[in-house]
Design a protein around this motif. Sequence first.
Motif, PDB file in Angstrom:
ATOM      1  N   HIS A 142       0.805  -1.217   0.000  1.00  0.00           N
ATOM      2  CA  HIS A 142       0.000   0.000   0.000  1.00  0.00           C
ATOM      3  C   HIS A 142       0.845   1.278   0.000  1.00  0.00           C
ATOM      4  O   HIS A 142       0.293   2.373  -0.106  1.00  0.00           O
ATOM      5  N   ARG A 143       2.151   1.158   0.108  1.00  0.00           N
ATOM      6  CA  ARG A 143       3.004   2.346   0.261  1.00  0.00           C
ATOM      7  C   ARG A 143       3.301   3.041  -1.064  1.00  0.00           C
ATOM      8  O   ARG A 143       3.700   4.197  -1.072  1.00  0.00           O
ATOM      9  N   GLY A 144       3.140   2.351  -2.165  1.00  0.00           N
ATOM     10  CA  GLY A 144       3.568   2.901  -3.445  1.00  0.00           C
ATOM     11  C   GLY A 144       2.647   3.939  -4.049  1.00  0.00           C
ATOM     12  O   GLY A 144       2.975   4.539  -5.071  1.00  0.00           O
ATOM     13  N   HIS A 145       1.495   4.147  -3.449  1.00  0.00           N
ATOM     14  CA  HIS A 145       0.553   5.119  -3.989  1.00  0.00           C
ATOM     15  C   HIS A 145      -0.175   5.827  -2.850  1.00  0.00           C
ATOM     16  O   HIS A 145      -0.199   5.349  -1.713  1.00  0.00           O
ATOM     17  N   ALA A 146      -0.755   6.965  -3.191  1.00  0.00           N
ATOM     18  CA  ALA A 146      -1.589   7.687  -2.230  1.00  0.00           C
ATOM     19  C   ALA A 146      -3.015   7.159  -2.321  1.00  0.00           C
ATOM     20  O   ALA A 146      -3.481   6.770  -3.394  1.00  0.00           O
ATOM     21  N   TYR A 147      -3.681   7.132  -1.185  1.00  0.00           N
ATOM     22  CA  TYR A 147      -5.114   6.868  -1.177  1.00  0.00           C
ATOM     23  C   TYR A 147      -5.835   8.213  -1.136  1.00  0.00           C
ATOM     24  O   TYR A 147      -5.587   9.033  -0.245  1.00  0.00           O
ATOM     25  N   GLU A 148      -6.697   8.419  -2.118  1.00  0.00           N
ATOM     26  CA  GLU A 148      -7.507   9.640  -2.156  1.00  0.00           C
ATOM     27  C   GLU A 148      -8.863   9.309  -1.553  1.00  0.00           C
ATOM     28  O   GLU A 148      -9.581   8.430  -2.057  1.00  0.00           O
ATOM     29  N   VAL A 149      -9.228   9.994  -0.469  1.00  0.00           N
ATOM     30  CA  VAL A 149     -10.478   9.692   0.235  1.00  0.00           C
ATOM     31  C   VAL A 149     -11.438  10.857   0.119  1.00  0.00           C
ATOM     32  O   VAL A 149     -11.029  12.025   0.078  1.00  0.00           O
ATOM     33  N   HIS A 150     -12.711  10.529   0.064  1.00  0.00           N
ATOM     34  CA  HIS A 150     -13.748  11.545  -0.081  1.00  0.00           C
ATOM     35  C   HIS A 150     -15.026  10.991   0.530  1.00  0.00           C
ATOM     36  O   HIS A 150     -15.458   9.885   0.186  1.00  0.00           O
ATOM     37  N   ALA A 151     -15.620  11.724   1.459  1.00  0.00           N
ATOM     38  CA  ALA A 151     -16.844  11.261   2.116  1.00  0.00           C
ATOM     39  C   ALA A 151     -17.833  12.405   2.264  1.00  0.00           C
ATOM     40  O   ALA A 151     -17.458  13.513   2.646  1.00  0.00           O
ATOM     41  N   VAL A 152     -19.076  12.131   1.938  1.00  0.00           N
ATOM     42  CA  VAL A 152     -20.176  13.093   2.097  1.00  0.00           C
ATOM     43  C   VAL A 152     -21.378  12.340   2.633  1.00  0.00           C
ATOM     44  O   VAL A 152     -21.841  11.368   2.009  1.00  0.00           O
ATOM     45  N   GLY A 153     -21.879  12.751   3.789  1.00  0.00           N
ATOM     46  CA  GLY A 153     -23.116  12.191   4.309  1.00  0.00           C
ATOM     47  C   GLY A 153     -23.114  10.680   4.450  1.00  0.00           C
ATOM     48  O   GLY A 153     -24.147  10.042   4.229  1.00  0.00           O
ATOM     49  N   GLY A 154     -21.986  10.094   4.800  1.00  0.00           N
ATOM     50  CA  GLY A 154     -21.919   8.649   4.951  1.00  0.00           C
ATOM     51  C   GLY A 154     -21.575   7.902   3.683  1.00  0.00           C
ATOM     52  O   GLY A 154     -21.327   6.697   3.715  1.00  0.00           O
ATOM     53  N   PHE A 155     -21.561   8.590   2.530  1.00  0.00           N
ATOM     54  CA  PHE A 155     -21.144   7.977   1.277  1.00  0.00           C
ATOM     55  C   PHE A 155     -19.631   8.157   1.153  1.00  0.00           C
ATOM     56  O   PHE A 155     -19.130   9.284   1.122  1.00  0.00           O
ATOM     57  N   VAL A 156     -18.921   7.055   1.073  1.00  0.00           N
ATOM     58  CA  VAL A 156     -17.461   7.091   1.091  1.00  0.00           C
ATOM     59  C   VAL A 156     -16.917   6.591  -0.243  1.00  0.00           C
ATOM     60  O   VAL A 156     -17.382   5.579  -0.779  1.00  0.00           O
ATOM     61  N   ARG A 157     -15.934   7.318  -0.753  1.00  0.00           N
ATOM     62  CA  ARG A 157     -15.259   6.935  -1.990  1.00  0.00           C
ATOM     63  C   ARG A 157     -13.760   6.972  -1.739  1.00  0.00           C
ATOM     64  O   ARG A 157     -13.241   7.953  -1.204  1.00  0.00           O
ATOM     65  N   VAL A 158     -13.074   5.914  -2.127  1.00  0.00           N
ATOM     66  CA  VAL A 158     -11.624   5.843  -1.975  1.00  0.00           C
ATOM     67  C   VAL A 158     -11.018   5.462  -3.316  1.00  0.00           C
ATOM     68  O   VAL A 158     -11.501   4.540  -3.983  1.00  0.00           O
TER      69      VAL A 158
END
Length: 354
Positions: A282-298
Motif C-alpha cells: 500500500h506504500r507505493g501510492h496515495a489513497y484519495e479519500v472523499h466522504a459526504v453524508g456517509g457515502f465514502v469513496r476511496v
Amino acid sequence: MPARIVVTAGRPGSRAVPVVILAGFLGAGKTTVLNHLLRHSDGRRFGVLVNDFGSVNVDALLVSGRSAGTLNLANGCICCTTDAEGLGEALASLAASGVDAIVIEASGIAEPKALIRMVLAARDERVAYGGLFYVVDAAQLERTLDEHPAVEGHVAVADLLVCNKIDLVSGDRLDVVRERLRALNGTAPVLAVTSGAVDPGLITDGAGPRAADGPRQLTIGELLTEQDSGPHAHDHLHAAFESVAIESALPVDPRRLAALLERPPAGAYRCKGLVLVDLPGHRGHAYEVHAVGGFVRVGTRPWPGGVRGTSLVVIGAGLDVAAARAALDEVLIPADPGDENGVLHLTRHVVTGD
C-alpha cells in the motif's frame, strides 16, 4: 426543456471531481444559489448540468467558444429520461475537461433520491459524489411542507440544508425553521443564507484563482463578474462555514480513518484528502479519500511530486471544531500491528475505473 451540460474552461487533472446535486422545491432559490456560485467562482471552474438552461442567468453564447462544452441529454427530467450509464459518461466528460466541481441543478419536481442513486451508480474514478444541497425557503418552509408532504422526505436525505431568504424572517422565526429542519434531518448541517450566497469553497475545497497560462476563453464566472461590474453592481457575503485540516508526514490508521469517513463529527459536510497507508502493498501510492453524508469513496493515485504524507480536511457548517480536530488527530495514532484486517475497512470503498 432539454437537459444540458455546460462546462467552463478548464484543464485536465487526475483527482476525483465532486458532483453536487442542487435541489429544492419550486421557488426556493436553487438558480440563485447556482448563479452565486458562478459569479463568485474566483478562478474555480464549474461544470453545470441543468434541466432548464433558460432559467439560469447565463447566456449560451458565453460557452459557444468550446464546441465540446455543451452536451445534450434526453428531453425531460434528468431522473426520468437519463440512465446512470449516460449520466456517468457525461460526468466523466466534464471531469476530464479539468473542472474543479460539477453541479447538477435539479428541476423543482425532480426526486432527489433518484438523482443520488444515479450519481452513485455512475461509478467512475474521475468523479465522486459531492452531496445533495437541498435549498429551502425560510419564509415558506411550513407552507411548503403542509402543501407538499413529499418535501419532508427530500429534506431528510440532504447532505447540506441551505436555508435561503433568511432576510425575510425574524430571528425567532429562523430558530423555528432550523428546529423543524433538524427534526426532519438530524445529521445534515444547516447553512443559513441570504440571496443564495453559498461559498464555492464548500464544493471545491478552497480551490481558488489559477495562474494565467496564456490566452484562454473567459470562464462563466468572469463573464458574469464583468456583466455585474457597472455602477449598480452589488455583492452578497458568503455564509460562513468551518474547516479543520491536518498536514503530516505520518501514515494513517486505516481502521480509524474509515470510522471518521463513515461517521464524521457533528456539523461535518465533507471530509477529503490524500493519505499514506504504511503497510506492505500500500506504500507505493496515495489513497484519495472523499466522504459526504456517509457515502465514502476511496481511490488511488501517484504521490503528487513524489512526496508521501497525509493531508485531510473536514468541512462543515456549525461544525464541532474540537471534535473534528480530535478525530483528525486520532487517525494518525499508529495502527495496531496485529490488526491485519484494519486496512479492509478503507479499501472496501475503493472505486476503480471501468
